[in-house]
Design a protein around this motif. Structure first.
Motif, short mmCIF file in Angstrom:
data_model
loop_
_atom_site.label_atom_id
_atom_site.label_comp_id
_atom_site.label_asym_id
_atom_site.label_seq_id
_atom_site.Cartn_x
_atom_site.Cartn_y
_atom_site.Cartn_z
N ILE A 73 -17.94 -5.69 -10.12
CA ILE A 73 -19.27 -6.24 -9.83
C ILE A 73 -19.74 -7.13 -10.97
O ILE A 73 -20.36 -8.19 -10.75
N THR A 74 -19.46 -6.72 -12.20
CA THR A 74 -19.83 -7.56 -13.35
C THR A 74 -19.09 -8.90 -13.31
O THR A 74 -19.68 -9.96 -13.56
N GLN A 75 -17.80 -8.87 -12.98
CA GLN A 75 -17.01 -10.11 -12.90
C GLN A 75 -17.51 -11.02 -11.79
O GLN A 75 -17.55 -12.25 -11.94
N LEU A 76 -17.92 -10.42 -10.66
CA LEU A 76 -18.34 -11.23 -9.51
C LEU A 76 -19.75 -11.79 -9.66
O LEU A 76 -20.01 -12.94 -9.27
N GLY A 89 -8.21 -3.54 0.48
CA GLY A 89 -9.29 -4.44 0.90
C GLY A 89 -10.32 -4.64 -0.18
O GLY A 89 -10.81 -5.76 -0.40
N LEU A 90 -10.66 -3.57 -0.90
CA LEU A 90 -11.63 -3.68 -1.99
C LEU A 90 -11.10 -4.58 -3.11
O LEU A 90 -11.86 -5.34 -3.72
N ALA A 91 -9.81 -4.52 -3.34
CA ALA A 91 -9.21 -5.33 -4.40
C ALA A 91 -9.42 -6.82 -4.17
O ALA A 91 -9.55 -7.60 -5.12
N PHE A 92 -9.47 -7.23 -2.90
CA PHE A 92 -9.59 -8.65 -2.58
C PHE A 92 -10.99 -9.05 -2.11
O PHE A 92 -11.20 -10.20 -1.70
N ALA A 93 -11.95 -8.13 -2.20
CA ALA A 93 -13.33 -8.46 -1.84
C ALA A 93 -13.94 -9.37 -2.90
O ALA A 93 -13.79 -9.13 -4.10
N ILE A 101 -18.70 -3.10 2.06
CA ILE A 101 -17.93 -2.66 3.23
C ILE A 101 -16.65 -1.94 2.80
O ILE A 101 -16.34 -0.85 3.28
N ALA A 102 -15.92 -2.55 1.88
CA ALA A 102 -14.65 -1.95 1.45
C ALA A 102 -14.88 -0.62 0.74
O ALA A 102 -14.16 0.35 0.98
N TRP A 103 -15.87 -0.56 -0.15
CA TRP A 103 -16.15 0.68 -0.87
C TRP A 103 -16.61 1.77 0.09
O TRP A 103 -16.25 2.95 -0.07
N THR A 104 -17.37 1.41 1.11
CA THR A 104 -17.80 2.38 2.11
C THR A 104 -16.61 2.94 2.88
O THR A 104 -16.52 4.14 3.14
N LEU A 105 -15.66 2.07 3.23
CA LEU A 105 -14.45 2.53 3.92
C LEU A 105 -13.61 3.43 3.02
O LEU A 105 -12.99 4.39 3.48
N VAL A 106 -13.57 3.12 1.73
CA VAL A 106 -12.86 3.99 0.78
C VAL A 106 -13.49 5.38 0.79
O VAL A 106 -12.79 6.40 0.86
N GLN A 107 -14.81 5.43 0.73
CA GLN A 107 -15.52 6.70 0.72
C GLN A 107 -15.24 7.51 1.98
O GLN A 107 -14.94 8.70 1.94
N ILE A 108 -15.35 6.86 3.13
CA ILE A 108 -15.15 7.55 4.41
C ILE A 108 -13.72 8.08 4.51
O ILE A 108 -13.48 9.24 4.85
N VAL A 119 -4.25 -4.71 -9.42
CA VAL A 119 -3.12 -3.82 -9.69
C VAL A 119 -3.60 -2.37 -9.74
O VAL A 119 -2.94 -1.45 -9.22
N GLY A 120 -4.77 -2.15 -10.34
CA GLY A 120 -5.31 -0.80 -10.43
C GLY A 120 -5.61 -0.21 -9.07
O GLY A 120 -5.25 0.94 -8.79
N TYR A 121 -6.26 -0.98 -8.21
CA TYR A 121 -6.58 -0.48 -6.87
C TYR A 121 -5.31 -0.12 -6.09
O TYR A 121 -5.24 0.90 -5.41
N ILE A 122 -4.30 -0.95 -6.18
CA ILE A 122 -3.05 -0.69 -5.47
C ILE A 122 -2.35 0.55 -6.04
O ILE A 122 -1.80 1.37 -5.30
N PHE A 123 -2.39 0.70 -7.36
CA PHE A 123 -1.78 1.88 -7.98
C PHE A 123 -2.40 3.16 -7.44
O PHE A 123 -1.71 4.11 -7.06
#
Length: 436
Positions: free
Chosen positions: A69-72, A131-135, A143-150, A203-207
């Motif tokens: 979020i800071t980067q974006l 999906g979150l990695a490329f948001a 949306i992606a973070w919500t799907l991760v949570q669910i 890379v972190g998200y995929i790991f």
């Protein structure tokens, strides 16, 4: 193996109990049928299973998501945007886990009630992390973070039901300690591992996606469950579905007090520790927090592992849970007092060790305490899904809660608020009658 296999439960049990009769008649304070592959294997495997999920909860809300979020969006809007994403995701988690638990309780398959959803949830969660990695927008991140949570709550909900499903009462403190090691090593180790991907978010998200899927799949394969295919199907109504989020506090007061205590203690703890990145940069003025975070994680882990390994078996030996909860609240509060009265990074380092020790003590016995106040084996996963809101919600909502406190009162206000919440949480377990 079919669900009709029977084993004795407890030294004074009047006769054998099958999986069918256990699910139909038992509560959380009854011994279940023995695990197919043995209790020892289950106790070993629960550590990496919890690690597979809680590494994500440790790395994302406190490290990778704030950095993304800071980067974006830049420094100016990072607190507000993180609060938005965290709050929406947390409410999704709050809804998802009880629903996942109810679906799991009603699942009829030759693999049992839990295994299918542990695998499906981890697979869907991995795809959501990609999906979150490329948001690249706030809407996309939310949306992606919500799907991760669910998704991961659909895996986590059934996983938490393993204890009342398969672990005898006299071993639950030890099992809770081992489960807590996986949980806290994941939550704090996630900060360490997450910091390694501080400048390589994709890379972190995929790991984390791959690691979680592999570990949880291996857990299911190594610890098969009794078939649930022959269990009587519970009728489904809209009223039953809406009751997913409700356990009557009058009919089940122990459950209510256990839920309240966990909610308050977790909220206080993670409101501080979950906001670590911004505290280090903006309150303690650390220039390179990613270099300090791994050390802090290791120091906290030392305290947590020592107290968890000792407290869980001791609670089994003495047959008491409440004194450990009271002691943990006192120790964590003492730790939080340090950076409040001494706003220096040295105080934060000392606090990390002390609060880790106190929280490990709580984590070691809290899971066992929760399992003993569940109303019925028919709804173990659903009820644990409700009570686990008190654990997962504070962790995922911590950036939002802490952000609101910081915006209103400043960073220093986090510490006294956390202390008050922790003390109130410990007092909430006092009225529980199912355990001492």
């Amino acid at each position: 193996m079919t669900s009709d296999t029977s084993v004795p439960t407890g030294e004074n049990a009047p006769g054998p109990v099958t999986t069918n009769t256990f699910v139909g008649t038992a509560s959380g304070n009854d011994d279940p049928p023995a695990p197919i592959k043995g209790l020892r294997r289950l106790m070993v495997w629960i550590i990496p299973a919890n690690l597979g999920i809680y590494l994500i909860w440790g790395a994302l809300p406190g490290i990778l998501l704030p950095q993304q979020i800071t980067q974006l969006f830049g420094e100016q809007d990072k607190v507000a945007n993180l609060a938005i994403a965290a709050t929406i995701g947390a409410f999704a988690a709050m809804i998802a886990q009880p629903i996942a638990g109810q679906i799991s309780d009603r699942t009829r398959s030759r693999f049992g009630r839990r295994a299918p959803w542990i695998v499906i949830g981890s697979l869907a969660g991995g795809l959501s992390l990609v999906g979150l990695a490329f948001a690249n927008s706030l809407v996309g991140v939310v949306i992606a973070w919500t799907l991760v949570q669910i998704s991961y709550n659909f895996a986590q909900g059934p996983l938490t039901a393993i204890m009342p499903d398969r672990v005898p009462l006299k071993r639950r403190g030890t099992f809770a300690a081992l489960s807590g090691i996986g949980l806290m090593v994941g939550a704090l180790g996630g900060q360490i591992v997450g910091s390694l991907f501080f400048n390589s978010l994709t890379v972190g998200y995929i790991f984390f996606a791959v690691f979680s899927l592999v570990v949880l799949s291996l857990f299911v394969l190594a610890n098969p469950d009794y078939s649930s295919a022959r269990l009587e199907r519970e009728p489904f109504t809209l009223v039953d579905f809406l009751k997913t989020f409700w356990v009557n506090p009058v009919a089940h007061p122990d459950f209510f007090w256990a839920f309240t205590g966990r909610l308050l203690l977790y909220t206080g703890y993670f409101a501080v520790t979950g906001f670590q990145l911004f505290l280090l940069t903006d309150y303690f003025h650390v220039a390179h927090p990613e270099q300090l975070i791994p050390l802090l994680g290791l120091l906290s882990l030392v305290g947590i592992i020592v107290s968890t390994v000792v407290s869980g078996p001791l609670s089994d030996r003495f047959g008491r849970r409440k004194p450990f909860v009271f002691a943990s609240a006192a120790v964590v509060s003492l730790g939080f007092l340090l950076p409040w009265v001494w706003p220096d990074v040295t105080a934060w380092i000392i606090m990390t060790i002390i609060s880790g020790f106190g929280f490990g003590m709580f984590q070691a016995v809290d899971t066992a305490l929760m399992s003993e106040v569940l109303p019925s084996a028919k709804s173990f996963a659903k009820d644990l899904g409700v009570v686990n809101i008190a654990a997962t919600l504070p962790q995922t909502l911590a950036p939002g809660v802490a952000g609101a406190i910081v915006l209103a009162f400043g960073y220093s206000a986090l510490f006294p608020i956390a202390i008050v919440l922790g003390i109130l949480g410990a007092l909430a377990v006092w009225p529980i009658k199912a355990t001492r």
